[in-house]
Design an enzyme around this catalytic site. Structure first.
Site, PDB file in Angstrom:
ATOM      1  N   HIS A 113       2.667 -49.680  19.627  1.00 31.76           N
ATOM      2  CA  HIS A 113       1.873 -50.055  18.462  1.00 31.76           C
ATOM      3  C   HIS A 113       2.742 -50.300  17.231  1.00 31.76           C
ATOM      4  CE1 HIS A 113      -1.891 -49.145  15.762  1.00 31.76           C
ATOM      5  NE2 HIS A 113      -1.075 -50.017  15.200  1.00 31.76           N
ATOM      6  N   HIS A 145       4.523 -52.609  11.801  1.00 25.38           N
ATOM      7  CA  HIS A 145       4.863 -52.957  13.191  1.00 25.38           C
ATOM      8  C   HIS A 145       6.179 -53.730  13.199  1.00 25.38           C
ATOM      9  CE1 HIS A 145       0.400 -53.453  12.470  1.00 25.38           C
ATOM     10  NE2 HIS A 145       0.433 -52.353  13.207  1.00 25.38           N
ATOM     11  N   HIS A 153       2.218 -48.040   6.948  1.00 29.80           N
ATOM     12  CA  HIS A 153       2.028 -48.284   8.376  1.00 29.80           C
ATOM     13  C   HIS A 153       2.479 -49.710   8.674  1.00 29.80           C
ATOM     14  CE1 HIS A 153       0.486 -48.465  12.385  1.00 29.80           C
ATOM     15  NE2 HIS A 153      -0.350 -49.442  12.079  1.00 29.80           N
ATOM     16  N   GLU A 188      -7.717 -49.658   9.700  1.00 30.85           N
ATOM     17  CA  GLU A 188      -6.894 -48.490  10.018  1.00 30.85           C
ATOM     18  C   GLU A 188      -6.629 -47.593   8.801  1.00 30.85           C
ATOM     19  OE1 GLU A 188      -4.124 -49.219  13.739  1.00 30.85           O
ATOM     20  OE2 GLU A 188      -3.502 -50.480  12.056  1.00 30.85           O
TER      21      GLU A 188
END
Length: 273
Positions: free
Chosen positions: A167, A99, A97, A78
């Site tokens: 996501h 989660h 980034h 990613e």
């Protein structure tokens, strides 16, 4: 930003360890930084859990997310998330980034993020949502194509955080430390917001004026420096990064064993005449 590439790598490795140690990132997720000497490049670790990242793990990419040379190791799939944001936002120097579990209830329900305490203001009021399905249909949810990364960057716009439905979250910052600050405290706010929602729907949130003023705490006070020092110490205490805090070595002093007997003082002998 750090003055040298060596310092940059060290700071970025510590940043990855901090967000992991603070519960924002687990085995998946990543923190990158724009190259300190070339704005058209960025640094991102090889594919490994952020808690294990070292200064030697970073790969140099161009803003098209292509490595300058074959790294010979696995890479994050990613990475276009980072490259496309750097391409679209010249003022952004770091991207995270993640989660984080605290955000998942908001991402599953499409509930707006709202700052409910002063440090939560770093993510703004109602940052945008991005749904990969809207533009690309059914996928495995990973953002791997340049056009997917570009779509995410457009959704981010001039905000500092974008929520990715079902996501995760992507956070931008003007520096590595700024990005970490936004990532940690927006996650704290999301946790408090979801807890408050279990009590009732009448939640006291910050006003636009309060959000603007509180959002400047990291830049106009010692808040950023204090937080970075605190998080660095926590990483060091956890044994995760031995160079996070440089401990001063105590001066060596010679001590006599407790059982040692004191030597009698020498007295000058009288010379015979």
């Amino acid at each position: 930003m750090p003055n040298t590439l060596v310092e940059a790598r060290r700071e970025l490795a510590l940043a990855n360890r901090i967000v992991a140690n603070e519960g924002v990132i687990d085995a998946f997720g990543h923190v990158s930084m724009r190259h300190p000497d070339n704005p058209n490049r960025y640094l991102l670790s090889r594919s490994r859990a952020p808690e294990l990242v070292t200064p030697e793990d970073f790969i140099e990419y161009d803003v098209n997310s292509q490595p300058l040379r074959d790294p010979g190791v696995g890479q994050y799939s990613e990475r276009v998330i980072h490259g496309e944001i750097y391409k679209a936002r010249p003022e952004v120097n770091s991207v995270c980034h993640h989660h984080c579990p605290a955000f998942m209830p908001l991402l599953a329900t499409g509930t707006d993020y709202m700052p409910i305490f002063h440090l939560g203001a770093v993510a703004g009021i109602r940052p945008p949502f991005w749904d990969q399905r809207d533009e690309f249909g059914d996928t495995n949810m990973l953002v791997v194509k340049p056009e997917e990364g570009a779509s995410l960057a457009r959704a981010l716009g001039k905000h500092w955080m974008v929520l990715m439905m079902r996501h995760g979250v992507t956070v931008a910052g003007t520096s590595v430390r700024d990005c970490v600050f936004r990532s940690v405290f927006s996650a704290r706010n999301a946790e408090y917001q979801v807890r408050a929602m279990t009590i009732g729907s009448d939640i006291a949130t910050l006003s636009p004026g309060e959000t603007k003023l509180a959002g400047q705490i990291s830049a106009k006070t010692t808040g950023l420096t204090r937080s970075w020092e605190y998080w660095s110490m926590r990483v060091a205490k956890a044994g995760g990064f031995v160079t996070a805090i440089r401990k001063a070595k105590p001066a060596r002093t010679k001590t006599k064993p407790a059982h040692a007997k004191a030597k009698p003082k020498r007295t000058a002998k009288r010379r015979r005449r």
